[in-house]
Scaffold this active site. Structure first.
Site, PDB file in Angstrom:
ATOM      1  N   ASP A  84       0.847  -1.192   0.000  1.00  0.00           N
ATOM      2  CA  ASP A  84       0.000   0.000   0.000  1.00  0.00           C
ATOM      3  C   ASP A  84       0.882   1.242   0.000  1.00  0.00           C
ATOM      4  OD1 ASP A  84      -2.364  -1.448   0.134  1.00  0.00           O
ATOM      5  OD2 ASP A  84      -2.724  -1.069   2.260  1.00  0.00           O
TER       6      ASP A  84
ATOM      7  N   ARG B   1      -1.190  -0.838  -8.423  1.00  0.00           N
ATOM      8  CA  ARG B   1      -2.576  -0.432  -8.135  1.00  0.00           C
ATOM      9  C   ARG B   1      -2.615   1.092  -8.283  1.00  0.00           C
ATOM     10  NH1 ARG B   1      -3.849  -0.902  -2.226  1.00  0.00           N
ATOM     11  NH2 ARG B   1      -4.353  -3.092  -2.598  1.00  0.00           N
TER      12      ARG B   1
HETATM   13  P1  FDA Z   1     -14.524   9.229  -4.788  1.00  0.00           P
HETATM   14  O1  FDA Z   1     -14.015   9.484  -3.411  1.00  0.00           O
HETATM   15  O2  FDA Z   1     -14.753  10.394  -5.667  1.00  0.00           O
HETATM   16  O3  FDA Z   1     -15.833   8.360  -4.711  1.00  0.00           O
HETATM   17  C1  FDA Z   1     -16.668   8.078  -5.809  1.00  0.00           C
HETATM   18  C2  FDA Z   1     -17.970   7.513  -5.268  1.00  0.00           C
HETATM   19  O4  FDA Z   1     -17.702   6.302  -4.539  1.00  0.00           O
HETATM   20  C3  FDA Z   1     -18.668   8.390  -4.256  1.00  0.00           C
HETATM   21  O5  FDA Z   1     -19.501   9.320  -4.861  1.00  0.00           O
HETATM   22  C4  FDA Z   1     -19.400   7.360  -3.415  1.00  0.00           C
HETATM   23  O6  FDA Z   1     -20.556   6.944  -4.089  1.00  0.00           O
HETATM   24  C5  FDA Z   1     -18.447   6.224  -3.355  1.00  0.00           C
HETATM   25  N1  FDA Z   1     -17.525   6.301  -2.191  1.00  0.00           N
HETATM   26  C6  FDA Z   1     -16.209   6.570  -2.240  1.00  0.00           C
HETATM   27  N2  FDA Z   1     -15.655   6.500  -1.016  1.00  0.00           N
HETATM   28  C7  FDA Z   1     -16.644   6.185  -0.170  1.00  0.00           C
HETATM   29  C8  FDA Z   1     -16.696   5.950   1.225  1.00  0.00           C
HETATM   30  N3  FDA Z   1     -15.627   6.047   2.016  1.00  0.00           N
HETATM   31  N4  FDA Z   1     -17.900   5.649   1.755  1.00  0.00           N
HETATM   32  C9  FDA Z   1     -18.991   5.546   0.984  1.00  0.00           C
HETATM   33  N5  FDA Z   1     -19.009   5.744  -0.348  1.00  0.00           N
HETATM   34  C10 FDA Z   1     -17.846   6.063  -0.918  1.00  0.00           C
HETATM   35  N6  FDA Z   1      -5.245   5.327  -1.079  1.00  0.00           N
HETATM   36  C11 FDA Z   1      -3.940   5.515  -0.786  1.00  0.00           C
HETATM   37  O7  FDA Z   1      -3.523   6.665  -0.580  1.00  0.00           O
HETATM   38  N7  FDA Z   1      -3.086   4.447  -0.706  1.00  0.00           N
HETATM   39  C12 FDA Z   1      -3.495   3.172  -0.967  1.00  0.00           C
HETATM   40  O8  FDA Z   1      -2.694   2.241  -0.909  1.00  0.00           O
HETATM   41  C13 FDA Z   1      -4.871   2.966  -1.292  1.00  0.00           C
HETATM   42  N8  FDA Z   1      -5.347   1.726  -1.546  1.00  0.00           N
HETATM   43  C14 FDA Z   1      -6.644   1.590  -2.012  1.00  0.00           C
HETATM   44  C15 FDA Z   1      -7.109   0.323  -2.390  1.00  0.00           C
HETATM   45  C16 FDA Z   1      -8.365   0.192  -2.947  1.00  0.00           C
HETATM   46  C17 FDA Z   1      -8.831  -1.168  -3.398  1.00  0.00           C
HETATM   47  C18 FDA Z   1      -9.202   1.350  -3.110  1.00  0.00           C
HETATM   48  C19 FDA Z   1     -10.552   1.245  -3.746  1.00  0.00           C
HETATM   49  C20 FDA Z   1      -8.769   2.573  -2.686  1.00  0.00           C
HETATM   50  C21 FDA Z   1      -7.498   2.711  -2.111  1.00  0.00           C
HETATM   51  N9  FDA Z   1      -7.056   3.933  -1.665  1.00  0.00           N
HETATM   52  C22 FDA Z   1      -5.735   4.080  -1.342  1.00  0.00           C
HETATM   53  C23 FDA Z   1      -8.014   5.050  -1.436  1.00  0.00           C
HETATM   54  C24 FDA Z   1      -8.110   5.982  -2.624  1.00  0.00           C
HETATM   55  O9  FDA Z   1      -6.915   6.711  -2.762  1.00  0.00           O
HETATM   56  C25 FDA Z   1      -9.285   6.970  -2.446  1.00  0.00           C
HETATM   57  O10 FDA Z   1      -9.074   7.734  -1.278  1.00  0.00           O
HETATM   58  C26 FDA Z   1     -10.644   6.309  -2.349  1.00  0.00           C
HETATM   59  O11 FDA Z   1     -10.754   5.195  -3.203  1.00  0.00           O
HETATM   60  C27 FDA Z   1     -11.742   7.321  -2.751  1.00  0.00           C
HETATM   61  O12 FDA Z   1     -11.593   7.727  -4.087  1.00  0.00           O
HETATM   62  P2  FDA Z   1     -12.512   7.160  -5.292  1.00  0.00           P
HETATM   63  O13 FDA Z   1     -11.675   7.091  -6.512  1.00  0.00           O
HETATM   64  O14 FDA Z   1     -13.104   5.883  -4.888  1.00  0.00           O
HETATM   65  O15 FDA Z   1     -13.553   8.261  -5.614  1.00  0.00           O
END
Ligand code: FDA
Length: 287
Positions: free
Chosen positions: A113, A164
């Site tokens: 990570d 990732r």
């Molecule tokens: P965004 O936050 O814009 O969300 C899009 C939509 O998804 C929202 O409108 C909502 O519907 C839903 N959603 C998202 N987050 C939600 C929540 N917490 N609760 C409810 N609904 C939610 N970061 C990092 O810095 N180091 C890492 O190693 C990782 N590893 C990692 C693994 C995996 C499998 C994932 C999916 C994410 C990570 N992350 C991470 C976190 C990543 O950087 C980021 O903070 C989150 O995924 C939120 O960004 P999104 O792209 O999902 O979009």
């Protein structure tokens, strides 16, 4: 004061591994792959770093045993700060190699990570040092919000490494990280395309419909097979969408955290969505 686990249970599978395995099996039964994260971060004591390494080794052994007993699909995600990265990078490297030798023997993939920007350089250099010895069993994470990531993507493509891609979850200053969502999405889309074409089996980690659609359009236009990459989402976030994407024939891996040290992970999830605060309040008062 220890907060009650009921608060975290939407985002964290369980406080121990025995209770987590049925969650993994249930996700697998819905055609969802899993990556298991034994929660914890930022260890400042050598003994605790050694214990954390032992715990991760135990996790690999348990996955191997469960897999031998009956089909189970799970790899692991770890934080190098748990292995002593902030104490001494060479101690962390020794712990990482110990873990990777078991992972290679058991044929289980280990994802490093990515944490805050104070650890980016160190994480990438530890990864690059370990990668030649374990090319099929270790991968890393890159964060689209960091300015430096354009160069890091190019380097990982050169190495044909497993990356990732995520937006980035830590609070970083404007001097090193984009702050506005359109730019972060634009960077993410560009990196997603580079990784799918030029690197090995990337994980496209997002819950964002715009980025999921951009990925689906890109692979369709290029006629790229679904076994060349995977989508990834967090346990408890958009579970129905996870199943729909898998049912559409794409690979989907769910990041499943477990363990007693769930508070920092849980707070990051809460910060991402204001409506999650309502979820906490509801759970707190639920009997
Ligand atoms: P965004 O936050 O814009 O969300 C899009 C939509 O998804 C929202 O409108 C909502 O519907 C839903 N959603 C998202 N987050 C939600 C929540 N917490 N609760 C409810 N609904 C939610 N970061 C990092 O810095 N180091 C890492 O190693 C990782 N590893 C990692 C693994 C995996 C499998 C994932 C999916 C994410 C990570 N992350 C991470 C976190 C990543 O950087 C980021 O903070 C989150 O995924 C939120 O960004 P999104 O792209 O999902 O979009």
């Amino acid at each position: 004061m220890k907060l009650p686990f009921v608060l975290a249970r939407r985002f964290v599978a369980a406080e121990n591994l025995d209770d987590t395995i049925p969650v993994v099996r249930s996700l697998n039964s819905k055609r969802l792959f899993v990556t298991l994260d034994l929660l914890g971060e930022s260890v400042s004591d050598r003994k605790i770093a050694a214990e954390a390494t032992d715990a991760y080794v135990g996790l690999l052994m348990r996955i191997a045993d469960e897999r031998a007993a009956s089909r189970l699909d799970a790899n692991i995600s770890i934080k190098l700060s748990m292995l002593g990265q902030k104490i001494d990078p060479s101690l962390c490297y020794d712990n990482l190699l110990r873990l990777l030798s078991v992972a290679t023997e058991k044929d289980i993939f280990v994802r490093l990570d990515m944490e805050g920007s104070d650890l980016t350089d160190s994480t990438l250099s530890l990864f690059e040092k370990a990668y030649p010895q374990h090319p099929d069993h270790v991968g890393v994470v890159l964060q689209a919000y960091l300015h430096r990531t354009a160069d890091d993507i190019a380097r990982m493509c050169e190495l044909n490494a497993r990356v990732r891609l995520c937006k980035g979850a830590y609070k970083e200053p404007a001097s090193i990280a984009y702050q506005d969502m359109p730019t972060i999405r634009d960077r993410f889309t560009d990196y997603m395309q580079q990784l799918i074409v030029n690197a090995r089996y990337p994980g496209i980690a997002t819950h964002d419909d715009i980025l999921i659609a951009a990925t689906r359009e890109f692979v369709k236009a290029r006629d790229i097979a679904p076994d060349r990459y995977e989508f990834q989402m967090l346990y408890g976030v958009r579970p129905v969408t996870q199943e729909h994407i898998a049912a559409d024939g794409y690979r989907m891996r769910v990041y499943v955290p477990f363990g007693t040290q769930w508070l920092p992970y849980y707070m990051r999830r809460i910060r991402e969505r204001k409506e999650n605060l309502w979820f906490i309040v509801r759970n707190f008062f639920r009997k």
